[in-house]
Write an enzyme that holds these catalytic residues in place. Structure first.
Site, mmCIF file in Angstrom:
data_model
loop_
_atom_site.group_PDB
_atom_site.id
_atom_site.type_symbol
_atom_site.label_atom_id
_atom_site.label_comp_id
_atom_site.label_asym_id
_atom_site.label_seq_id
_atom_site.Cartn_x
_atom_site.Cartn_y
_atom_site.Cartn_z
ATOM 1 N N LYS A 75 -21.128 20.122 -2.602
ATOM 2 C CA LYS A 75 -20.815 20.674 -1.264
ATOM 3 C C LYS A 75 -22.074 20.605 -0.396
ATOM 4 O O LYS A 75 -22.845 19.649 -0.540
ATOM 5 C CB LYS A 75 -20.259 22.088 -1.392
ATOM 6 C CG LYS A 75 -19.078 22.132 -2.365
ATOM 7 C CD LYS A 75 -18.309 23.409 -2.306
ATOM 8 C CE LYS A 75 -17.154 23.340 -3.288
ATOM 9 N NZ LYS A 75 -16.274 24.482 -3.215
ATOM 10 N N ASN B 60 -19.312 18.477 -7.462
ATOM 11 C CA ASN B 60 -19.252 18.523 -6.002
ATOM 12 C C ASN B 60 -20.302 19.525 -5.527
ATOM 13 O O ASN B 60 -20.092 20.727 -5.628
ATOM 14 C CB ASN B 60 -17.833 18.945 -5.563
ATOM 15 C CG ASN B 60 -17.726 19.119 -4.054
ATOM 16 O OD1 ASN B 60 -18.597 18.689 -3.306
ATOM 17 N ND2 ASN B 60 -16.633 19.747 -3.615
ATOM 18 N N HIS C 193 -10.908 17.487 1.266
ATOM 19 C CA HIS C 193 -11.220 18.743 0.566
ATOM 20 C C HIS C 193 -10.748 19.910 1.427
ATOM 21 O O HIS C 193 -10.853 19.861 2.658
ATOM 22 C CB HIS C 193 -12.723 18.836 0.297
ATOM 23 C CG HIS C 193 -13.080 19.969 -0.615
ATOM 24 N ND1 HIS C 193 -13.097 21.274 -0.178
ATOM 25 C CD2 HIS C 193 -13.370 20.001 -1.930
ATOM 26 C CE1 HIS C 193 -13.402 22.061 -1.207
ATOM 27 N NE2 HIS C 193 -13.569 21.310 -2.287
ATOM 28 N N SER D 201 -12.981 26.884 -9.745
ATOM 29 C CA SER D 201 -13.609 27.792 -10.710
ATOM 30 C C SER D 201 -13.655 27.244 -12.136
ATOM 31 O O SER D 201 -13.518 27.996 -13.102
ATOM 32 C CB SER D 201 -12.921 29.171 -10.671
ATOM 33 O OG SER D 201 -13.082 29.758 -9.383
ATOM 34 N N GLU E 120 -6.456 21.222 -6.206
ATOM 35 C CA GLU E 120 -7.397 22.318 -5.991
ATOM 36 C C GLU E 120 -6.711 23.448 -5.232
ATOM 37 O O GLU E 120 -6.733 23.460 -3.984
ATOM 38 C CB GLU E 120 -8.594 21.821 -5.178
ATOM 39 C CG GLU E 120 -9.440 20.817 -5.899
ATOM 40 C CD GLU E 120 -10.906 20.956 -5.513
ATOM 41 O OE1 GLU E 120 -11.721 21.167 -6.408
ATOM 42 O OE2 GLU E 120 -11.204 20.919 -4.310
ATOM 43 N N GLU F 241 -11.990 22.616 2.189
ATOM 44 C CA GLU F 241 -12.992 23.166 3.119
ATOM 45 C C GLU F 241 -13.038 22.335 4.397
ATOM 46 O O GLU F 241 -13.261 22.877 5.482
ATOM 47 C CB GLU F 241 -14.360 23.251 2.422
ATOM 48 C CG GLU F 241 -14.367 24.408 1.423
ATOM 49 C CD GLU F 241 -15.252 24.189 0.212
ATOM 50 O OE1 GLU F 241 -16.070 23.270 0.207
ATOM 51 O OE2 GLU F 241 -15.098 24.971 -0.757
ATOM 52 N N GLY G 129 -14.057 28.677 -5.855
ATOM 53 C CA GLY G 129 -15.190 29.570 -5.652
ATOM 54 C C GLY G 129 -14.872 31.049 -5.825
ATOM 55 O O GLY G 129 -15.647 31.905 -5.420
HETATM 56 P P1 PGA Z 1 -15.613 25.641 -7.436
HETATM 57 O O1 PGA Z 1 -15.283 24.522 -6.320
HETATM 58 O O2 PGA Z 1 -15.784 24.925 -8.739
HETATM 59 O O3 PGA Z 1 -16.899 26.276 -6.943
HETATM 60 O O4 PGA Z 1 -14.473 26.585 -7.455
HETATM 61 C C1 PGA Z 1 -14.464 23.430 -6.615
HETATM 62 C C2 PGA Z 1 -14.287 22.570 -5.393
HETATM 63 O O5 PGA Z 1 -14.117 23.085 -4.276
HETATM 64 O O6 PGA Z 1 -14.334 21.329 -5.487
#
Ligand code: PGA
Length: 257
Positions: A15, A13, A99, A217, A171, A101, A177
Site C-alpha cells: 500500500k 501489498n 483495490h 487480515s 477482498e 481503497e 486491515g
Molecule cells: P490486510 O490488507 O492484509 O492489511 O488486511 C489486505 C489488502 O488490502 O490487500
C-alpha cells in the site's frame, strides 16, 4: 467445478508504505530469508519505489514485481498517471486493479477497472482484479450479488487467451486491515461465485484455470487455512507483509516443503 492445479501465489501489498529509500532494504532483507520455491511470490510496491526495488533485485526473479495500479492507455495527456508500458520498463509482471481503497478513496468505478485490466492484459502484465463486498452489503447478505456485478464488469474487455492470465483477489472490505479475516469456508463460497461469473462470460475451462486468491487480515497464523482450502489459490497480504521477515515466514508457512 473441478479446479485445475495452479501454483499458489502470495502477493505482498505494501500500500502507501516504503518509498525508494526503504524499498531496497525490504527486498534485500526478504531475499536473505529462506524462501520456498514452489510458490509465486510477488511484491506490489508504490510506483515511485519500482526503480529501487528493481535495482535491489538485479536479475533475481523472487519476489516478482507488481504495481498497485495502472492506467488504461499507453501514453497521452493524463497528468499523474502511469501506463502499463511504463511499468514494463521495470520488469513488472503483475498489477493490482480496483483495490477497494482505490474504489473508496479515489472513486474508481467498475468501468475504469475493466479498462485498466484490459490494458494490462494487452501489455502482457497480469491484472490482479480486486473485488469484494463492504460491511453493509455483507450484513444484508449481498456478497454474491456484489461479486457477480463486479466480476462481470471487470472482465467485459478481457480475453480468456490474452497475453497474461487474469487473477482475481476476493477482498471483503470488512476484513481488510481489521484483524477480522473472512472464515475460509465463506471465502470458498465467494470464490465459487467469482468462478461462476467467469464461466458465464467465458467457459468452465477458463473458470477452472483462473487463480482466485483471498485477501483481508491474512497473516502467518491463518495463511495455512486459506491455501489448503479448495478454490483458494493464494493470498493478497497487506499489513502482514510490511515486515520482510514476517512475510517470509508467512511464505514458508504456506509452503512448508
Ligand atoms: P490486510 O490488507 O492484509 O492489511 O488486511 C489486505 C489488502 O488490502 O490487500
Amino acid at each position: 467445478m473441478e479446479i485445475g492445479f495452479m501454483k499458489t501465489i502470495l502477493i505482498a501489498n505494501w500500500k502507501m508504505h516504503y518509498g525508494p529509500m526503504k524499498a531496497g532494504g525490504w527486498i534485500r532483507a526478504f531475499r536473505r530469508e529462506r524462501l520456498p520455491k514452489d510458490l509465486d511470490i510477488v511484491v506490489a510496491v508504490p510506483h515511485v519505489s519500482l526503480a529501487a526495488a528493481r535495482a535491489s533485485l538485479g536479475r533475481a526473479s523472487i519476489p516478482a514485481l507488481a504495481a498497485q495500479d495502472s492506467f488504461w492507455t499507453a501514453d497521452g495527456a493524463y497528468t499523474g498517471e502511469i501506463s502499463p508500458a511504463m511499468l514494463l520498463e521495470f520488469g513488472v509482471q503483475y498489477s493490482l486493479v480496483g483495490h477497494s481503497e482505490r474504489r473508496i478513496y479515489l472513486g474508481e468505478t467498475d468501468e475504469m477497472v475493466a479498462k485498466k485490466a484490459a490494458a494490462l492484459q494487452a501489455a502482457g502484465i497480469a491484472p490482479v482484479i480486486c473485488v469484494g463486498e463492504n460491511e453493509a452489503q455483507y450484513k444484508k447478505g449481498e456478497m454474491a450479488k456484489v461479486l457477480k456485478a463486479q466480476v462481470t464488469a471487470a472482465i467485459a474487455n478481457l480475453k480468456p487467451d490474452g497475453k497474461s492470465a487474469m487473477i482475481f483477489a476476493y477482498e471483503p472490505v470488512w476484513a481488510i486491515g481489521t484483524g477480522k479475516a473472512c472464515p475460509p469456508q465463506a471465502a470458498k463460497e465467494a470464490h465459487e461465485v467469482i468462478r461462476s461469473a467467469i464461466q458465464k462470460k467465458f467457459n468452465s475451462n477458463v473458470a477452472e484455470h483462473t487463480r482466485v486468491i483471498y485477501g483481508g487480515s491474512v497473516d502467518a497464523n491463518n495463511i495455512n487455512e486459506y491455501v489448503t482450502t479448495t478454490g483458494v489459490n493464494g493470498a493478497l497480504v497487506g499489513g502482514a507483509s510490511l515486515d520482510p521477515r514476517a512475510f517470509a515466514l508467512l511464505c514458508r508457512t504456506a509452503n512448508p516443503a
